[in-house]
Design a protein around this motif. Structure first.
Motif, PDB file in Angstrom:
ATOM      1  N   LEU A   8      60.780 -19.232  39.713  1.00 40.42           N
ATOM      2  CA  LEU A   8      59.852 -18.108  39.620  1.00 40.42           C
ATOM      3  C   LEU A   8      60.243 -16.999  40.589  1.00 40.42           C
ATOM      4  CD1 LEU A   8      57.252 -16.827  38.537  1.00 40.42           C
ATOM      5  CD2 LEU A   8      55.976 -18.239  40.182  1.00 40.42           C
ATOM      6  N   VAL A   9      60.490 -17.362  41.829  1.00 37.76           N
ATOM      7  CA  VAL A   9      60.883 -16.376  42.843  1.00 37.76           C
ATOM      8  C   VAL A   9      62.229 -15.751  42.486  1.00 37.76           C
ATOM      9  CG1 VAL A   9      61.561 -16.078  45.266  1.00 37.76           C
ATOM     10  CG2 VAL A   9      59.531 -17.411  44.697  1.00 37.76           C
ATOM     11  N   ASP A  10      63.182 -16.560  42.078  1.00 39.00           N
ATOM     12  CA  ASP A  10      64.501 -16.026  41.721  1.00 39.00           C
ATOM     13  C   ASP A  10      64.409 -15.013  40.593  1.00 39.00           C
ATOM     14  OD1 ASP A  10      65.682 -17.605  43.641  1.00 39.00           O
ATOM     15  OD2 ASP A  10      66.654 -18.978  42.230  1.00 39.00           O
ATOM     16  N   MET A  11      63.669 -15.362  39.544  1.00 42.99           N
ATOM     17  CA  MET A  11      63.599 -14.471  38.388  1.00 42.99           C
ATOM     18  C   MET A  11      62.862 -13.172  38.698  1.00 42.99           C
ATOM     19  SD  MET A  11      63.109 -16.960  35.078  1.00 42.99           S
ATOM     20  CE  MET A  11      63.412 -15.628  33.898  1.00 42.99           C
ATOM     21  N   VAL A  12      61.757 -13.272  39.417  1.00 39.59           N
ATOM     22  CA  VAL A  12      60.937 -12.081  39.667  1.00 39.59           C
ATOM     23  C   VAL A  12      61.481 -11.250  40.825  1.00 39.59           C
ATOM     24  CG1 VAL A  12      58.631 -11.273  40.319  1.00 39.59           C
ATOM     25  CG2 VAL A  12      58.869 -13.147  38.684  1.00 39.59           C
ATOM     26  N   CYS A  13      61.807 -11.895  41.918  1.00 41.52           N
ATOM     27  CA  CYS A  13      62.182 -11.154  43.127  1.00 41.52           C
ATOM     28  C   CYS A  13      63.663 -10.805  43.197  1.00 41.52           C
ATOM     29  CB  CYS A  13      61.787 -11.951  44.363  1.00 41.52           C
ATOM     30  SG  CYS A  13      60.009 -12.221  44.490  1.00 41.52           S
ATOM     31  N   LEU A  14      64.514 -11.684  42.720  1.00 45.48           N
ATOM     32  CA  LEU A  14      65.948 -11.422  42.817  1.00 45.48           C
ATOM     33  C   LEU A  14      66.521 -10.775  41.560  1.00 45.48           C
ATOM     34  CD1 LEU A  14      67.139 -14.694  44.597  1.00 45.48           C
ATOM     35  CD2 LEU A  14      66.548 -12.486  45.609  1.00 45.48           C
ATOM     36  N   LYS A  15      66.025 -11.202  40.401  1.00 47.79           N
ATOM     37  CA  LYS A  15      66.560 -10.675  39.143  1.00 47.79           C
ATOM     38  C   LYS A  15      65.684  -9.586  38.545  1.00 47.79           C
ATOM     39  CE  LYS A  15      69.052 -14.895  38.098  1.00 47.79           C
ATOM     40  NZ  LYS A  15      69.225 -16.000  37.168  1.00 47.79           N
ATOM     41  N   ASP A  16      64.573  -9.266  39.220  1.00 49.12           N
ATOM     42  CA  ASP A  16      63.681  -8.168  38.811  1.00 49.12           C
ATOM     43  C   ASP A  16      63.135  -8.339  37.395  1.00 49.12           C
ATOM     44  OD1 ASP A  16      62.302  -5.867  39.555  1.00 49.12           O
ATOM     45  OD2 ASP A  16      63.805  -4.563  38.649  1.00 49.12           O
ATOM     46  N   LYS A  17      62.827  -9.587  37.018  1.00 48.37           N
ATOM     47  CA  LYS A  17      62.261  -9.887  35.705  1.00 48.37           C
ATOM     48  C   LYS A  17      60.742  -9.842  35.783  1.00 48.37           C
ATOM     49  CE  LYS A  17      66.211 -10.932  33.784  1.00 48.37           C
ATOM     50  NZ  LYS A  17      66.812 -10.118  32.772  1.00 48.37           N
ATOM     51  N   PRO A  18      60.087  -9.400  34.726  1.00 54.03           N
ATOM     52  CA  PRO A  18      58.622  -9.419  34.705  1.00 54.03           C
ATOM     53  C   PRO A  18      58.108 -10.842  34.468  1.00 54.03           C
ATOM     54  CG  PRO A  18      59.452  -8.585  32.626  1.00 54.03           C
ATOM     55  CD  PRO A  18      60.652  -8.768  33.531  1.00 54.03           C
ATOM     56  N   ILE A  19      56.853 -11.062  34.799  1.00 53.20           N
ATOM     57  CA  ILE A  19      56.229 -12.372  34.592  1.00 53.20           C
ATOM     58  C   ILE A  19      56.372 -12.807  33.139  1.00 53.20           C
ATOM     59  CG2 ILE A  19      54.018 -13.598  34.606  1.00 53.20           C
ATOM     60  CD1 ILE A  19      55.012 -13.126  37.428  1.00 53.20           C
ATOM     61  N   SER A  20      56.231 -11.883  32.208  1.00 45.10           N
ATOM     62  CA  SER A  20      56.337 -12.229  30.784  1.00 45.10           C
ATOM     63  C   SER A  20      57.712 -12.818  30.451  1.00 45.10           C
ATOM     64  CB  SER A  20      56.050 -11.014  29.907  1.00 45.10           C
ATOM     65  OG  SER A  20      56.954  -9.969  30.186  1.00 45.10           O
ATOM     66  N   ALA A  21      58.761 -12.320  31.072  1.00 44.27           N
ATOM     67  CA  ALA A  21      60.112 -12.845  30.836  1.00 44.27           C
ATOM     68  C   ALA A  21      60.242 -14.262  31.380  1.00 44.27           C
ATOM     69  CB  ALA A  21      61.157 -11.934  31.462  1.00 44.27           C
ATOM     70  N   VAL A  22      59.616 -14.520  32.508  1.00 45.86           N
ATOM     71  CA  VAL A  22      59.630 -15.867  33.088  1.00 45.86           C
ATOM     72  C   VAL A  22      58.933 -16.827  32.126  1.00 45.86           C
ATOM     73  CG1 VAL A  22      58.870 -17.307  35.011  1.00 45.86           C
ATOM     74  CG2 VAL A  22      59.653 -14.979  35.445  1.00 45.86           C
ATOM     75  N   GLY A  27      59.377 -21.110  27.595  1.00 45.75           N
ATOM     76  CA  GLY A  27      58.676 -21.543  26.396  1.00 45.75           C
ATOM     77  C   GLY A  27      57.161 -21.462  26.484  1.00 45.75           C
ATOM     78  N   TRP A  28      56.652 -20.670  27.399  1.00 44.29           N
ATOM     79  CA  TRP A  28      55.206 -20.532  27.578  1.00 44.29           C
ATOM     80  C   TRP A  28      54.699 -19.325  26.803  1.00 44.29           C
ATOM     81  CZ3 TRP A  28      52.653 -21.989  32.756  1.00 44.29           C
ATOM     82  CH2 TRP A  28      53.201 -23.168  33.250  1.00 44.29           C
ATOM     83  N   SER A  29      53.443 -19.370  26.461  1.00 41.91           N
ATOM     84  CA  SER A  29      52.787 -18.252  25.793  1.00 41.91           C
ATOM     85  C   SER A  29      52.529 -17.132  26.802  1.00 41.91           C
ATOM     86  CB  SER A  29      51.455 -18.734  25.211  1.00 41.91           C
ATOM     87  OG  SER A  29      50.719 -17.656  24.706  1.00 41.91           O
ATOM     88  N   VAL A  30      52.699 -15.906  26.361  1.00 46.85           N
ATOM     89  CA  VAL A  30      52.457 -14.752  27.227  1.00 46.85           C
ATOM     90  C   VAL A  30      51.054 -14.234  26.915  1.00 46.85           C
ATOM     91  CG1 VAL A  30      53.268 -12.464  27.908  1.00 46.85           C
ATOM     92  CG2 VAL A  30      54.912 -14.208  27.210  1.00 46.85           C
ATOM     93  N   GLN A  31      50.071 -14.806  27.601  1.00 50.41           N
ATOM     94  CA  GLN A  31      48.680 -14.416  27.433  1.00 50.41           C
ATOM     95  C   GLN A  31      48.110 -14.042  28.787  1.00 50.41           C
ATOM     96  OE1 GLN A  31      46.726 -17.770  25.687  1.00 50.41           O
ATOM     97  NE2 GLN A  31      47.575 -17.400  23.666  1.00 50.41           N
TER      98      GLN A  31
END
Length: 51
Positions: A8-22, A27-31
């Motif tokens: 979670l930290v790697d994707m959001v903080c290091l790779k600048d991905k939004p929560i929806s991308a994580v 395989g989780w629903s984006v709700q």
């Protein structure tokens, strides 16, 4: 699939991905509730890290 704190930290903080991308990458629903829970989990992880 579980989302580890590290991933979670790697994707959001290091790779600048939004929560929806994580969520989609694991395989989780984006709700609203799911996004909110992951956002809260990220805040807790960053707090434990002292960020």
């Amino acid at each position: 699939m579980n989302i580890t704190d590290r991933r979670l930290v790697d994707m959001v903080c290091l790779k600048d991905k939004p929560i929806s991308a994580v969520l989609r990458a694991h395989g989780w629903s984006v709700q609203g509730q799911t996004s909110g829970a992951v956002r809260q989990a990220l805040a807790e992880v960053l707090e434990r890290m002292g960020c």
